[in-house]
Design a protein around this motif. Structure first.
Motif, PDB file in Angstrom:
ATOM      1  N   ALA A 298       0.835  -1.209   0.000  1.00 30.37           N
ATOM      2  CA  ALA A 298       0.000   0.000   0.000  1.00 30.37           C
ATOM      3  C   ALA A 298       0.870   1.258   0.000  1.00 30.37           C
ATOM      4  CB  ALA A 298      -0.933  -0.016   1.210  1.00 30.37           C
ATOM      5  N   SER A 299       1.924   1.263   0.817  1.00 28.65           N
ATOM      6  CA  SER A 299       2.824   2.423   0.862  1.00 28.65           C
ATOM      7  C   SER A 299       3.540   2.610  -0.472  1.00 28.65           C
ATOM      8  CB  SER A 299       3.848   2.250   1.984  1.00 28.65           C
ATOM      9  OG  SER A 299       3.217   2.171   3.247  1.00 28.65           O
ATOM     10  N   GLY A 300       4.015   1.502  -1.042  1.00 24.20           N
ATOM     11  CA  GLY A 300       4.680   1.599  -2.335  1.00 24.20           C
ATOM     12  C   GLY A 300       3.764   2.129  -3.414  1.00 24.20           C
ATOM     13  N   ASN A 301       2.487   1.758  -3.345  1.00 26.33           N
ATOM     14  CA  ASN A 301       1.523   2.259  -4.316  1.00 26.33           C
ATOM     15  C   ASN A 301       1.385   3.776  -4.223  1.00 26.33           C
ATOM     16  OD1 ASN A 301      -0.444   2.007  -6.345  1.00 26.33           O
ATOM     17  ND2 ASN A 301      -2.090   1.969  -4.844  1.00 26.33           N
ATOM     18  N   GLU A 302       1.318   4.295  -2.994  1.00 28.48           N
ATOM     19  CA  GLU A 302       1.220   5.747  -2.813  1.00 28.48           C
ATOM     20  C   GLU A 302       2.471   6.457  -3.323  1.00 28.48           C
ATOM     21  OE1 GLU A 302      -1.347   7.605  -1.826  1.00 28.48           O
ATOM     22  OE2 GLU A 302      -2.481   5.731  -1.904  1.00 28.48           O
ATOM     23  N   VAL A 303       3.644   5.896  -3.024  1.00 23.82           N
ATOM     24  CA  VAL A 303       4.898   6.507  -3.472  1.00 23.82           C
ATOM     25  C   VAL A 303       4.956   6.557  -4.996  1.00 23.82           C
ATOM     26  CG1 VAL A 303       7.403   6.220  -3.558  1.00 23.82           C
ATOM     27  CG2 VAL A 303       6.193   5.888  -1.402  1.00 23.82           C
ATOM     28  N   MET A 304       4.583   5.456  -5.650  1.00 19.52           N
ATOM     29  CA  MET A 304       4.660   5.419  -7.104  1.00 19.52           C
ATOM     30  C   MET A 304       3.615   6.318  -7.753  1.00 19.52           C
ATOM     31  SD  MET A 304       7.270   3.704  -7.468  1.00 19.52           S
ATOM     32  CE  MET A 304       7.222   3.920  -9.242  1.00 19.52           C
ATOM     33  N   LYS A 305       2.462   6.510  -7.104  1.00 24.17           N
ATOM     34  CA  LYS A 305       1.495   7.478  -7.608  1.00 24.17           C
ATOM     35  C   LYS A 305       2.106   8.869  -7.653  1.00 24.17           C
ATOM     36  CE  LYS A 305      -2.843   5.336  -6.009  1.00 24.17           C
ATOM     37  NZ  LYS A 305      -3.996   5.519  -5.099  1.00 24.17           N
ATOM     38  N   HIS A 306       2.789   9.243  -6.562  1.00 21.86           N
ATOM     39  CA  HIS A 306       3.390  10.582  -6.518  1.00 21.86           C
ATOM     40  C   HIS A 306       4.561  10.696  -7.491  1.00 21.86           C
ATOM     41  CE1 HIS A 306       1.098  12.488  -3.286  1.00 21.86           C
ATOM     42  NE2 HIS A 306       1.038  11.288  -2.722  1.00 21.86           N
ATOM     43  N   LEU A 307       5.273   9.605  -7.725  1.00 25.33           N
ATOM     44  CA  LEU A 307       6.330   9.636  -8.733  1.00 25.33           C
ATOM     45  C   LEU A 307       5.744   9.932 -10.104  1.00 25.33           C
ATOM     46  CD1 LEU A 307       9.225   9.166  -9.732  1.00 25.33           C
ATOM     47  CD2 LEU A 307       8.674   6.715  -9.886  1.00 25.33           C
ATOM     48  N   LEU A 308       4.626   9.280 -10.430  1.00 25.35           N
ATOM     49  CA  LEU A 308       3.990   9.521 -11.718  1.00 25.35           C
ATOM     50  C   LEU A 308       3.525  10.973 -11.831  1.00 25.35           C
ATOM     51  CD1 LEU A 308       3.015   8.420 -14.402  1.00 25.35           C
ATOM     52  CD2 LEU A 308       0.879   7.788 -13.294  1.00 25.35           C
ATOM     53  N   ILE A 309       2.982  11.519 -10.739  1.00 26.26           N
ATOM     54  CA  ILE A 309       2.548  12.918 -10.752  1.00 26.26           C
ATOM     55  C   ILE A 309       3.730  13.836 -11.046  1.00 26.26           C
ATOM     56  CG2 ILE A 309       1.687  14.784  -9.292  1.00 26.26           C
ATOM     57  CD1 ILE A 309      -0.080  12.694  -7.895  1.00 26.26           C
ATOM     58  N   LEU A 310       4.881  13.547 -10.436  1.00 25.59           N
ATOM     59  CA  LEU A 310       6.075  14.355 -10.680  1.00 25.59           C
ATOM     60  C   LEU A 310       6.515  14.273 -12.140  1.00 25.59           C
ATOM     61  CD1 LEU A 310       8.276  13.633  -7.510  1.00 25.59           C
ATOM     62  CD2 LEU A 310       7.114  15.767  -8.094  1.00 25.59           C
ATOM     63  N   ILE A 311       6.519  13.051 -12.690  1.00 21.38           N
ATOM     64  CA  ILE A 311       6.934  12.889 -14.085  1.00 21.38           C
ATOM     65  C   ILE A 311       5.998  13.641 -15.025  1.00 21.38           C
ATOM     66  CG2 ILE A 311       7.228  11.204 -15.949  1.00 21.38           C
ATOM     67  CD1 ILE A 311       8.159   9.203 -13.839  1.00 21.38           C
ATOM     68  N   MET A 312       4.687  13.561 -14.730  1.00 17.26           N
ATOM     69  CA  MET A 312       3.717  14.198 -15.615  1.00 17.26           C
ATOM     70  C   MET A 312       3.765  15.711 -15.549  1.00 17.26           C
ATOM     71  SD  MET A 312       2.601  11.749 -17.285  1.00 17.26           S
ATOM     72  CE  MET A 312       1.545  12.811 -18.266  1.00 17.26           C
ATOM     73  N   LYS A 313       4.454  16.277 -14.551  1.00 13.61           N
ATOM     74  CA  LYS A 313       4.620  17.730 -14.505  1.00 13.61           C
ATOM     75  C   LYS A 313       5.377  18.243 -15.726  1.00 13.61           C
ATOM     76  CE  LYS A 313       2.747  18.577 -10.411  1.00 13.61           C
ATOM     77  NZ  LYS A 313       1.496  19.388 -10.268  1.00 13.61           N
ATOM     78  N   VAL A 314       6.275  17.405 -16.257  1.00 15.91           N
ATOM     79  CA  VAL A 314       7.074  17.844 -17.402  1.00 15.91           C
ATOM     80  C   VAL A 314       6.497  17.345 -18.721  1.00 15.91           C
ATOM     81  CG1 VAL A 314       9.179  17.996 -16.036  1.00 15.91           C
ATOM     82  CG2 VAL A 314       8.642  15.860 -17.213  1.00 15.91           C
ATOM     83  N   ALA A 315       5.285  16.763 -18.679  1.00 14.53           N
ATOM     84  CA  ALA A 315       4.669  16.247 -19.901  1.00 14.53           C
ATOM     85  C   ALA A 315       4.488  17.316 -20.976  1.00 14.53           C
ATOM     86  CB  ALA A 315       3.330  15.584 -19.578  1.00 14.53           C
ATOM     87  N   PRO A 316       4.049  18.555 -20.644  1.00 12.56           N
ATOM     88  CA  PRO A 316       3.924  19.561 -21.702  1.00 12.56           C
ATOM     89  C   PRO A 316       5.239  19.824 -22.433  1.00 12.56           C
ATOM     90  CG  PRO A 316       2.758  20.259 -19.729  1.00 12.56           C
ATOM     91  CD  PRO A 316       3.544  19.044 -19.346  1.00 12.56           C
ATOM     92  N   ILE A 317       6.352  19.811 -21.704  1.00 14.42           N
ATOM     93  CA  ILE A 317       7.650  20.050 -22.331  1.00 14.42           C
ATOM     94  C   ILE A 317       8.080  18.821 -23.136  1.00 14.42           C
ATOM     95  CG2 ILE A 317      10.093  20.521 -21.899  1.00 14.42           C
ATOM     96  CD1 ILE A 317       9.231  21.985 -19.355  1.00 14.42           C
TER      97      ILE A 317
END
Length: 421
Positions: A181-200
Motif C-alpha cells: 500500500a505504501s509503495g503504491n502511494e509513493v509510485m502514484k506521486h512519482l507519476l505525478i512528478l513525471i507528468m509535470k514535465v509532460a507539456p515540455i
C-alpha cells in the motif's frame, strides 16, 4: 465568475498545459524544422522516465489492490454479477469501437514509414507452435526478465499472484500488505512528478514529428478523434438506454435519463470520475437502486468499470498501428487489444493519469516503437472529456443491471425499491 474560472482551470489545467506544449512544439516543428533534432532528446528523456516508472507502478497498483481486498467486499452474488456486468459492458464498448474503425478506416500520413519501422516482437519465430508462443507471452523462466517491458503481460500476471498470496497470508503478511500500500502511494506521486514535465516532453517530441512528417499529421489526428466523439455520443445514448431497458424496461430508461443529467454535467465539467461518484450515489438512490448495490457497484465501478477508457484504448492501439504500417485487424491483434482494454480499465482507475500507464502497457505488450507513443498520448488527452462521461455515468446503469440480475428486481420496481417515477 472568478470562482468558476478557478474551478475550470483546476479541472482542465493539466490538459490545457499539455495542449499548449503540443501547440508550441507544432509551431516550432513547422517553422523551425532545423531545430527538431535538438528537441527530440528532450522528448526521449520524458518517455524514458515514463517507461522506467511503468514496472514498479504496475506492480504496486495491482498487488496492493488485490492484497487489500477485505471481507466486506465479498458480497457473494452481487459481486459475481457486478464482475460479469463490468466485463461484459467493457468488452461490448471495445467491440463497437473495432467495428466502427473497420467501417471508417483512417489512412496514415504518406511520409510515415511502413512495417520496417517496428520491432516485430509478437511475430517471433514463424516455426513456433501456438503453445510455445503462449508460454513465452505469459511467463518467463528468470525473475529478472519480469522487469523488462518486453514481458509486461507476464509481469502483470505475477503481480496479481503476489497480491493474492499477500491477501491469503493473514496476520503474518500484514507488514507486506502495508508495504504494498505504501509503495503504491509513493509510485502514484512519482507519476505525478513525471507528468509535470509532460507539456515540455510531448511538446518537444511533437515538434520532431511535425518537423519530419509535416502538417498532414493534424489531419490524421482529426479523423480518429472525430470518430471517437461521434461513436462516444452514440454509445452513450443508445447502449446506456439499452442497458437501462434491460434493467427496468421503459420505466428504467426514464428513471436513468431523468436522473443522469447532473452526473453527466459533473463528469464533463470536472473530467474526474472521483468527483462524479458522490453525485452518482445520489442519482442511484433516485433511480431506485438499492443501497446495498449502489454502495458497492458505484465506488468499485469508479476504478474497475470504464466504458470510455475501453473505447479510447482501442482507438489508441489502432492509431499506433496505422502510424507504423501494421495491420490492426489481424485476429490475434484484435484479441490482444480487447484483453489490454480490460486490463487498462482495471489498472488505470486507481492511478493519477492512469491512462498514460495504460498506454505504456499497450506499447510494451505489442512491442511498438517509441514513434507511436506521442500519438496515443495525444489521443488520450483529447478524448478525456467524453471518455470521463462514459466512464462515470456508466457506473449507475451498471448498478441498475446488477440490481436486476443479482437481486431479481424487475422492471416494475417491486420489492420496496423506491424510484422517482
Amino acid at each position: 465568475m472568478e470562482r468558476r474560472a478557478t474551478g475550470f482551470l483546476k479541472n482542465y489545467g493539466d490538459i490545457l498545459l499539455l495542449l499548449l506544449g503540443i501547440a508550441v512544439g507544432s509551431v516550432v516543428g513547422m517553422f523551425f524544422p532545423g531545430t527538431v533534432e535538438w528537441l527530440k532528446p528532450v522528448g526521449d528523456v520524458f518517455l524514458n522516465l515514463l517507461f522506467a516508472s511503468v514496472v514498479p507502478l504496475l506492480f504496486f497498483a495491482i498487488a496492493s489492490a488485490v492484497a487489500n481486498i477485505d471481507g466486506s467486499q465479498r458480497l457473494g452474488r452481487i459481486i459475481s454479477v457486478m464482475v460479469a456486468v463490468f466485463l461484459g459492458t467493457v468488452v461490448i464498448a471495445a467491440v463497437c469501437t473495432i467495428v466502427a474503425l473497420w467501417l471508417f478506416p483512417v489512412e496514415a500520413p504518406s511520409t510515415v514509414g511502413g512495417p520496417g519501422t517496428t520491432r516485430e516482437l509478437l511475430q517471433g519465430d514463424p516455426n513456433d507452435t501456438w503453445g510455445a508462443k503462449l508460454v513465452r507471452f505469459v511467463t518467463v523462466d528468470e525473475f529478472y526478465r519480469l522487469l523488462s517491458r518486453e514481458n509486461m503481460l507476464a509481469f502483470v500476471i505475477f503481480s496479481f499472484l503476489v497480491g493474492i498470496a499477500a491477501m491469503r497470508s493473514g496476520g503474518p503478511g500484514a507488514a507486506f500488505r502495508g508495504f504494498l500500500a505504501s509503495g503504491n502511494e509513493v509510485m502514484k506521486h512519482l507519476l505525478i512528478l513525471i507528468m509535470k514535465v509532460a507539456p515540455i516532453g510531448l511538446g518537444a517530441y511533437f515538434a520532431y514529428q511535425v518537423g519530419t512528417i509535416g502538417p498532414e499529421l493534424f489531419g490524421f489526428y482529426a479523423k480518429p478523434l472525430g470518430l471517437y466523439y461521434v461513436l462516444g455520443v452514440c454509445y452513450f445514448a443508445v447502449f446506456f438506454s439499452l442497458y437501462a431497458y434491460m434493467a427496468g424496461g421503459r420505466q428504467g430508461v426514464s428513471r436513468y435519463w431523468r436522473n443522469n443529467i447532473l452526473p453527466s454535467a459533473t463528469a464533463i465539467s470536472t473530467c474526474s470520475s472521483i468527483a462524479t461518484m458522490p453525485v452518482n450515489l445520489v442519482a442511484a438512490q433516485r433511480m431506485g437502486i438499492p443501497a446495498a448495490v449502489a454502495n458497492v457497484v458505484i465506488p468499485l465501478g469508479m476504478t474497475l468499470h470504464k466504458n470510455g477508457s475501453s473505447m479510447s484504448s482501442i482507438v489508441k492501439i489502432y492509431v499506433a498501428f496505422v502510424l507504423i504500417g501494421r495491420d490492426f485487424f489481424e485476429p490475434m491483434t484484435l484479441l490482444t487489444a480487447v484483453g489490454i482494454t480490460v486490463l487498462v480499465s482495471i489498472v488505470a482507475g486507481g492511478i493519477p493519469n492512469g491512462g498514460y500507464i495504460g498506454e505504456m502497457l499497450m506499447i510494451s505488450v505489442y512491442g511498438l516503437p517509441t514513434e507511436a507513443i506521442p500519438a496515443v498520448l495525444i489521443i488520450g488527452t483529447l478524448v478525456d472529456p467524453i471518455a470521463t462521461v462514459l466512464n462515470a455515468t456508466g457506473d449507475t446503469v451498471a448498478a441498475m443491471l446488477v440490481s436486476r440480475f443479482a437481486l431479481g428486481r424487475n422492471k416494475r420496481n417491486r420489492d420496496g425499491i423506491n424510484g422517482t417515477d
